[in-house]
Scaffold this active site. Sequence first.
Site, PDB file in Angstrom:
ATOM      1  N   ASP A  48       0.843  -1.204   0.000  1.00  0.00           N
ATOM      2  CA  ASP A  48       0.000   0.000   0.000  1.00  0.00           C
ATOM      3  C   ASP A  48       0.874   1.249   0.000  1.00  0.00           C
ATOM      4  OD1 ASP A  48      -2.851   1.182   0.634  1.00  0.00           O
ATOM      5  OD2 ASP A  48      -1.444   2.212   1.974  1.00  0.00           O
ATOM      6  N   TYR A  53       3.103   9.654   0.167  1.00  0.00           N
ATOM      7  CA  TYR A  53       4.198   9.033   0.929  1.00  0.00           C
ATOM      8  C   TYR A  53       5.559   9.262   0.282  1.00  0.00           C
ATOM      9  CZ  TYR A  53       0.168   6.404   2.767  1.00  0.00           C
ATOM     10  OH  TYR A  53      -1.043   6.040   3.290  1.00  0.00           O
ATOM     11  N   LYS A  78      -2.756   5.984  -4.180  1.00  0.00           N
ATOM     12  CA  LYS A  78      -3.886   6.890  -3.872  1.00  0.00           C
ATOM     13  C   LYS A  78      -3.626   8.262  -4.449  1.00  0.00           C
ATOM     14  CE  LYS A  78      -3.805   4.640   0.645  1.00  0.00           C
ATOM     15  NZ  LYS A  78      -2.386   4.516   0.974  1.00  0.00           N
ATOM     16  N   HIS A 111      -7.647   9.455  -1.699  1.00  0.00           N
ATOM     17  CA  HIS A 111      -7.033   9.434  -0.360  1.00  0.00           C
ATOM     18  C   HIS A 111      -7.941  10.062   0.704  1.00  0.00           C
ATOM     19  CE1 HIS A 111      -2.723   9.128   1.384  1.00  0.00           C
ATOM     20  NE2 HIS A 111      -3.596   8.969   2.339  1.00  0.00           N
TER      21      HIS A 111
HETATM   22  N1  LIG Z   1      -5.471   6.133   3.767  1.00  0.00           N
HETATM   23  C1  LIG Z   1      -4.960   6.844   4.737  1.00  0.00           C
HETATM   24  O1  LIG Z   1      -5.335   8.001   4.982  1.00  0.00           O
HETATM   25  C2  LIG Z   1      -3.885   6.232   5.592  1.00  0.00           C
HETATM   26  C3  LIG Z   1      -3.519   6.858   6.800  1.00  0.00           C
HETATM   27  C4  LIG Z   1      -2.544   6.243   7.579  1.00  0.00           C
HETATM   28  C5  LIG Z   1      -1.977   5.039   7.157  1.00  0.00           C
HETATM   29  N2  LIG Z   1      -2.332   4.489   5.977  1.00  0.00           N
HETATM   30  C6  LIG Z   1      -1.720   3.220   5.482  1.00  0.00           C
HETATM   31  O2  LIG Z   1      -1.792   2.259   6.504  1.00  0.00           O
HETATM   32  C7  LIG Z   1      -0.488   1.784   6.815  1.00  0.00           C
HETATM   33  C8  LIG Z   1      -0.366   1.399   8.267  1.00  0.00           C
HETATM   34  O3  LIG Z   1      -0.614   2.503   9.119  1.00  0.00           O
HETATM   35  P1  LIG Z   1       0.526   3.256   9.926  1.00  0.00           P
HETATM   36  O4  LIG Z   1       1.805   3.098   9.210  1.00  0.00           O
HETATM   37  O5  LIG Z   1       0.038   4.624  10.206  1.00  0.00           O
HETATM   38  O6  LIG Z   1       0.551   2.550  11.330  1.00  0.00           O
HETATM   39  P2  LIG Z   1       0.535   1.036  11.885  1.00  0.00           P
HETATM   40  O7  LIG Z   1       0.808   0.054  10.811  1.00  0.00           O
HETATM   41  O8  LIG Z   1      -0.693   0.920  12.685  1.00  0.00           O
HETATM   42  O9  LIG Z   1       1.745   1.095  12.926  1.00  0.00           O
HETATM   43  C9  LIG Z   1       3.054   1.320  12.512  1.00  0.00           C
HETATM   44  C10 LIG Z   1       3.888   1.541  13.776  1.00  0.00           C
HETATM   45  O10 LIG Z   1       3.857   0.366  14.572  1.00  0.00           O
HETATM   46  C11 LIG Z   1       5.200  -0.117  14.776  1.00  0.00           C
HETATM   47  N3  LIG Z   1       5.158  -1.576  14.685  1.00  0.00           N
HETATM   48  C12 LIG Z   1       4.908  -2.341  13.597  1.00  0.00           C
HETATM   49  N4  LIG Z   1       4.892  -3.650  13.915  1.00  0.00           N
HETATM   50  C13 LIG Z   1       5.152  -3.717  15.234  1.00  0.00           C
HETATM   51  C14 LIG Z   1       5.276  -4.797  16.154  1.00  0.00           C
HETATM   52  N5  LIG Z   1       5.106  -6.064  15.760  1.00  0.00           N
HETATM   53  N6  LIG Z   1       5.558  -4.511  17.445  1.00  0.00           N
HETATM   54  C15 LIG Z   1       5.725  -3.231  17.866  1.00  0.00           C
HETATM   55  N7  LIG Z   1       5.622  -2.150  17.044  1.00  0.00           N
HETATM   56  C16 LIG Z   1       5.331  -2.404  15.739  1.00  0.00           C
HETATM   57  C17 LIG Z   1       6.012   0.499  13.659  1.00  0.00           C
HETATM   58  O11 LIG Z   1       7.357   0.657  14.076  1.00  0.00           O
HETATM   59  P3  LIG Z   1       8.557  -0.056  13.242  1.00  0.00           P
HETATM   60  O12 LIG Z   1       8.471   0.490  11.842  1.00  0.00           O
HETATM   61  O13 LIG Z   1       9.777   0.376  13.989  1.00  0.00           O
HETATM   62  O14 LIG Z   1       8.299  -1.528  13.315  1.00  0.00           O
HETATM   63  C18 LIG Z   1       5.332   1.857  13.488  1.00  0.00           C
HETATM   64  O15 LIG Z   1       5.772   2.768  14.451  1.00  0.00           O
HETATM   65  C19 LIG Z   1       0.396   2.979   6.410  1.00  0.00           C
HETATM   66  O16 LIG Z   1       1.765   2.630   6.352  1.00  0.00           O
HETATM   67  C20 LIG Z   1      -0.244   3.367   5.125  1.00  0.00           C
HETATM   68  O17 LIG Z   1       0.137   2.490   4.094  1.00  0.00           O
HETATM   69  C21 LIG Z   1      -3.305   5.044   5.192  1.00  0.00           C
END
Ligand SMILES: NC(=O)c1ccc[n+]([C@@H]2O[C@H](COP(=O)([O-])OP(=O)(O)OC[C@H]3O[C@@H](n4cnc5c(N)ncnc54)[C@H](OP(=O)(O)O)[C@@H]3O)[C@@H](O)[C@H]2O)c1
Length: 275
Positions: A48, A53, A78, A111
């Site tokens: 994704d 990004y 997006k 988005h």
């Molecule tokens: N459409 C939208 O508006 C929107 C908004 C936000 C996000 N997104 C998408 O959704 C994806 C995921 O959301 P996100 O990146 O915001 O947050 P997330 O996946 O909920 O969390 C990522 C965070 O959790 C940590 N983490 C990951 N695995 C872990 C584990 N097993 N144990 C402990 N910590 C862990 C990561 O640190 P490390 O990297 O150090 O592991 C990072 O700080 C994004 O990357 C993006 O592709 C879309």
Amino acid sequence: MTFTINSTLEMANSVKIPIFGLGTYLLTGNQGQKAIECALKVGYRLIDTATLYNNEKIVGNALKNTKVPRDQVFITSKVWNSDQGYSRTLNAFNKSLSNLGVDFLDLYLIHWPVEGKWKDTWHALEELYIKGKVRAIGVSNFYISHLEELLKIASIKPMVNQIEFHPFLYKKDILEYCQEKGIVLESYAPLTHGYKINDIKSPQFLQLIEKYNKSAAQIMLRWNIQLGNVIIPKSINPSHIKENAEIFDFTISVDDMHYLDSFNEDFHSDWDPSD
Ligand SMILES: NC(=O)c1ccc[n+]([C@@H]2O[C@H](COP(=O)([O-])OP(=O)(O)OC[C@H]3O[C@@H](n4cnc5c(N)ncnc54)[C@H](OP(=O)(O)O)[C@@H]3O)[C@@H](O)[C@H]2O)c1
């Protein structure tokens, strides 16, 4: 419920979307590219990304370096707010294709529902879909009122709605609405963007961690797929990338699913689309 890392859901147009993939927000540079390559090695088959990004090129590099064929990796991008509107969206899409070094996308999303623009943006996505440049189209950060508006003007219904969704933000009404309308719910920030993972000291989580011998992250992710959603956890850390994929060898009981539902506190790690 039996799921594997290769499980898919069928979207309204019969195209299959993997239930598990890698989020790439903040994955940039060489380290980001290595993380994407690592995920592909571990077995992730959905990536994704988004224009916002600023990493479509490194996603493209990772795709070039992997032995996994293009047609086995589901790529989402997006259109960002500043590119919305009919013709700007068509241009933004072409730029994304070129940055990624691919000739089609698997899924293209709006988005954010930018007022006054998103309907024209949707018509551009419909054109891209009709022309066969993208296998599925959808939206992100659309709540029920946005979806109702969209369903009124759309000639092609959205196949996916990507929203923030985890036990601390359990949007049951949107999940039920999407399921009723045949829209796949894709959960972003399924690990609360990392904020609540440190709450593993919470006695509630500890009990589940002990019972299932899984981490808080793994329990949160498994809860989400058992609700029938697609998940896209992000990590730059190879051991987290692997850990997040090890959620296909246990099942959360019905009682514990309800217990996790009760964690909801309307916690947004990102902007609230209803605000
Ligand atoms: N459409 C939208 O508006 C929107 C908004 C936000 C996000 N997104 C998408 O959704 C994806 C995921 O959301 P996100 O990146 O915001 O947050 P997330 O996946 O909920 O969390 C990522 C965070 O959790 C940590 N983490 C990951 N695995 C872990 C584990 N097993 N144990 C402990 N910590 C862990 C990561 O640190 P490390 O990297 O150090 O592991 C990072 O700080 C994004 O990357 C993006 O592709 C879309």
